[in-house]
Design a protein around this motif. Structure first.
Motif, PDB file in Angstrom:
ATOM      1  N   LEU A   5      42.249  40.994  21.349  1.00 39.60           N
ATOM      2  CA  LEU A   5      43.331  40.241  20.711  1.00 39.60           C
ATOM      3  C   LEU A   5      43.053  39.980  19.230  1.00 39.60           C
ATOM      4  CD1 LEU A   5      45.979  38.587  20.903  1.00 39.60           C
ATOM      5  CD2 LEU A   5      44.635  36.671  21.761  1.00 39.60           C
ATOM      6  N   VAL A  24      45.563  37.434  30.122  1.00 40.76           N
ATOM      7  CA  VAL A  24      44.859  38.363  29.243  1.00 40.76           C
ATOM      8  C   VAL A  24      43.368  38.200  29.483  1.00 40.76           C
ATOM      9  CG1 VAL A  24      44.367  39.028  26.862  1.00 40.76           C
ATOM     10  CG2 VAL A  24      46.651  38.232  27.471  1.00 40.76           C
ATOM     11  N   GLU A  25      42.729  39.308  29.783  1.00 40.67           N
ATOM     12  CA  GLU A  25      41.275  39.319  29.870  1.00 40.67           C
ATOM     13  C   GLU A  25      40.794  39.847  28.534  1.00 40.67           C
ATOM     14  OE1 GLU A  25      41.318  41.975  33.184  1.00 40.67           O
ATOM     15  OE2 GLU A  25      40.799  40.398  34.613  1.00 40.67           O
ATOM     16  N   ASN A  26      40.292  38.945  27.714  1.00 40.10           N
ATOM     17  CA  ASN A  26      39.948  39.300  26.344  1.00 40.10           C
ATOM     18  C   ASN A  26      38.437  39.357  26.188  1.00 40.10           C
ATOM     19  OD1 ASN A  26      40.703  39.853  23.644  1.00 40.10           O
ATOM     20  ND2 ASN A  26      40.404  37.717  23.061  1.00 40.10           N
ATOM     21  N   GLY A  27      37.887  40.555  26.277  1.00 38.17           N
ATOM     22  CA  GLY A  27      36.441  40.721  26.217  1.00 38.17           C
ATOM     23  C   GLY A  27      35.855  40.960  27.593  1.00 38.17           C
ATOM     24  N   SER A  82      33.317  39.744  29.045  1.00 33.22           N
ATOM     25  CA  SER A  82      32.956  38.515  29.761  1.00 33.22           C
ATOM     26  C   SER A  82      34.149  37.901  30.471  1.00 33.22           C
ATOM     27  CB  SER A  82      32.403  37.466  28.800  1.00 33.22           C
ATOM     28  OG  SER A  82      31.340  38.000  28.087  1.00 33.22           O
ATOM     29  N   ALA A  83      35.341  38.208  29.965  1.00 33.17           N
ATOM     30  CA  ALA A  83      36.551  37.671  30.586  1.00 33.17           C
ATOM     31  C   ALA A  83      37.095  38.631  31.641  1.00 33.17           C
ATOM     32  CB  ALA A  83      37.610  37.395  29.518  1.00 33.17           C
ATOM     33  N   ARG A 130      38.391  45.336  31.546  1.00 34.66           N
ATOM     34  CA  ARG A 130      37.785  46.570  32.052  1.00 34.66           C
ATOM     35  C   ARG A 130      38.164  47.789  31.239  1.00 34.66           C
ATOM     36  NH1 ARG A 130      39.566  44.492  37.788  1.00 34.66           N
ATOM     37  NH2 ARG A 130      40.697  43.230  36.300  1.00 34.66           N
ATOM     38  N   TYR A 174      30.331  42.996  18.298  1.00 35.98           N
ATOM     39  CA  TYR A 174      29.639  43.094  19.584  1.00 35.98           C
ATOM     40  C   TYR A 174      30.613  43.328  20.727  1.00 35.98           C
ATOM     41  CZ  TYR A 174      27.224  41.515  23.765  1.00 35.98           C
ATOM     42  OH  TYR A 174      26.725  41.426  25.024  1.00 35.98           O
ATOM     43  N   LEU A 175      31.712  42.594  20.696  1.00 36.13           N
ATOM     44  CA  LEU A 175      32.674  42.675  21.801  1.00 36.13           C
ATOM     45  C   LEU A 175      33.257  44.073  21.926  1.00 36.13           C
ATOM     46  CD1 LEU A 175      34.527  39.346  21.168  1.00 36.13           C
ATOM     47  CD2 LEU A 175      32.975  39.853  23.036  1.00 36.13           C
ATOM     48  N   GLN A 202      30.645  46.638  23.094  1.00 35.05           N
ATOM     49  CA  GLN A 202      30.396  46.468  24.513  1.00 35.05           C
ATOM     50  C   GLN A 202      31.470  47.195  25.338  1.00 35.05           C
ATOM     51  OE1 GLN A 202      30.471  42.389  25.538  1.00 35.05           O
ATOM     52  NE2 GLN A 202      28.944  42.595  27.136  1.00 35.05           N
TER      53      GLN A 202
END
Lengths: 208, 172
Positions: B47, B82-85, B87-88, B91, B163-164, B167
């Motif tokens: 995002l 929203v899965e942002n990253g 860690s959230a 995929r 980093y995000l 990853q």
């Protein structure tokens, strides 16, 4: 105590005032109930959730009272989620988190509990115990074709959409301007009015 | 740009909506029948990389689709997630919004156990977030023309240090 009959006889203005009075989040937005506000502007406010999933869990909401997201006008949604992006960024910058979950529940069936539309911004870190995994429950081609057709049809009702696909305008800018023209507004309002029944019912359950 | 399945969404037979900036298709791994994902046509990973005006527009479209679900699918609720990253739970390396139609007792439950935080933790989070969100506002608007060429580089440059994003790139 106000009876249900009295509520049903209220004018839209009275009803709005009544809802504002009875909604704790409207009270928070108006500053009449204390909360840990981290962001506020003319249209929206973000406060810390008192039952957080993690440190820094924020509730971002419009100051105006809307029960569910479909009632919120597009320009408010746009603004709200631009702020949401900023808050997500703020969480990534300032807290030791590696991601954010942005979560909205519309209606009791979706797990909504508060009678005021809000966006959860939840800071996430690796292996936290928040869960919130979107399960995958299998893709069925036949069913999906039918569902896609239904959705396309519903989205097509909007004036500018043809066969599920927005008619391309010469330039992106023109399109944005067009969206803000008051001339287009009635179409949207009419659509919302038509659906008001369903939405009212969904919103009503929340108020109980 | 690396190959990204989501950049090819425009060609999907399960497309339900498309305009100049965004495209919406049925999820291939739905949580419920009618689960839609909305993505920007341009490739962004998280995002924070999506320009403000595109982010706002994406969610306005998401709302339109969520609204259509109430009507077309007779849903009694919707979730917008929203899965942002990583860690959230993200995929896929393309920013996306999930819109999931809900019915009572559909077997889905998105809840989280509340954590107990000390008063210090609350105050600390409040202070940090307040500081960090001071410059939120003055949102970026779409420029009249010829923005894309310049902007792309500008937006992609920080990628390498992020980093995000790195990853997510590692995901096969």
């Amino acid at each position: 105590m106000v009876t249900e009959e009295e509520v049903s006889q209220m004018s839209p203005e009275e009803l709005a005032a009544f809802q504002r009075q009875n909604c704790v989040f409207c009270q928070i937005a108006a500053g009449r109930v204390p909360a840990k506000a981290v962001y506020s502007d003319d249209d929206c406010i973000a406060v810390l959730d008192i039952n957080p999933a993690s440190k820094g869990h924020m509730l971002l909401m419009p100051k105006e009272h809307y029960s569910v997201m479909p009632q919120v006008p597009a320009h408010v949604i746009e603004h709200l989620f631009m702020v949401c992006k900023g808050l997500s960024q703020a969480a990534l910058k300032s807290l030791q988190c590696r991601g954010t979950t942005i979560f909205v529940a519309n209606g009791v069936a979706a797990g909504q509990r508060a009678p005021h539309f809000m966006v959860h911004v939840i800071p996430r870190s690796d292996n936290d115990s928040i869960g919130l995994v979107i399960p995958s429950r299998g893709f069925q081609k036949k069913q999906s074709e039918a569902v896609a057709a239904l959705l396309r049809k519903a989205l097509m009702k909007d004036k500018d959409v043809k066969e599920g696909i927005l008619v391309e305008k010469p330039a992106g800018v023109k399109e944005e301007k067009a969206a803000k023209k008051p001339g287009k507004k009635p179409a949207v309002d009419k659509k919302q009015e038509k659906k008001q029944f369903d939405l009212d019912e969904i919103a009503e359950v929340l108020n109980k | 740009m690396p190959e990204c399945d989501f950049c090819r969404f425009v060609d999907s037979e399960f497309k339900v909506f498309e305009d100049a900036k965004v495209v919406a298709v049925l999820s291939q791994s739905p949580a419920n029948p009618g689960h839609v994902i909305v993505v920007p046509k341009e490739h962004f990973t998280i995002l924070e990389q999506v320009p403000d005006f595109v982010a706002g527009h994406l969610f306005a479209v998401a709302n339109r689709i969520s609204t259509a679900m109430f009507e077309a699918l007779r849903s009694t609720g919707t979730n917008v997630i929203v899965e942002n990253g990583v860690s959230a739970g993200q995929r896929i390396p393309h920013f996306s919004i999930n819109i999931i139609p809900r019915m009572e007792n559909d077997g889905l439950g998105f809840a989280w156990p509340p954590v107990k935080l000390s008063e210090d933790d609350f105050s600390n989070a409040e202070f940090q977030l307040k500081e960090a969100s001071k410059d939120v506002g003055g949102f970026e608007k779409e420029k009249p023309s010829a923005i894309n060429a310049d902007k792309k580089e500008e937006l992609l440059a920080p990628d390498e240090d992020d980093y995000l994003v790195r990853q997510l790139r590692r995901i096969p």
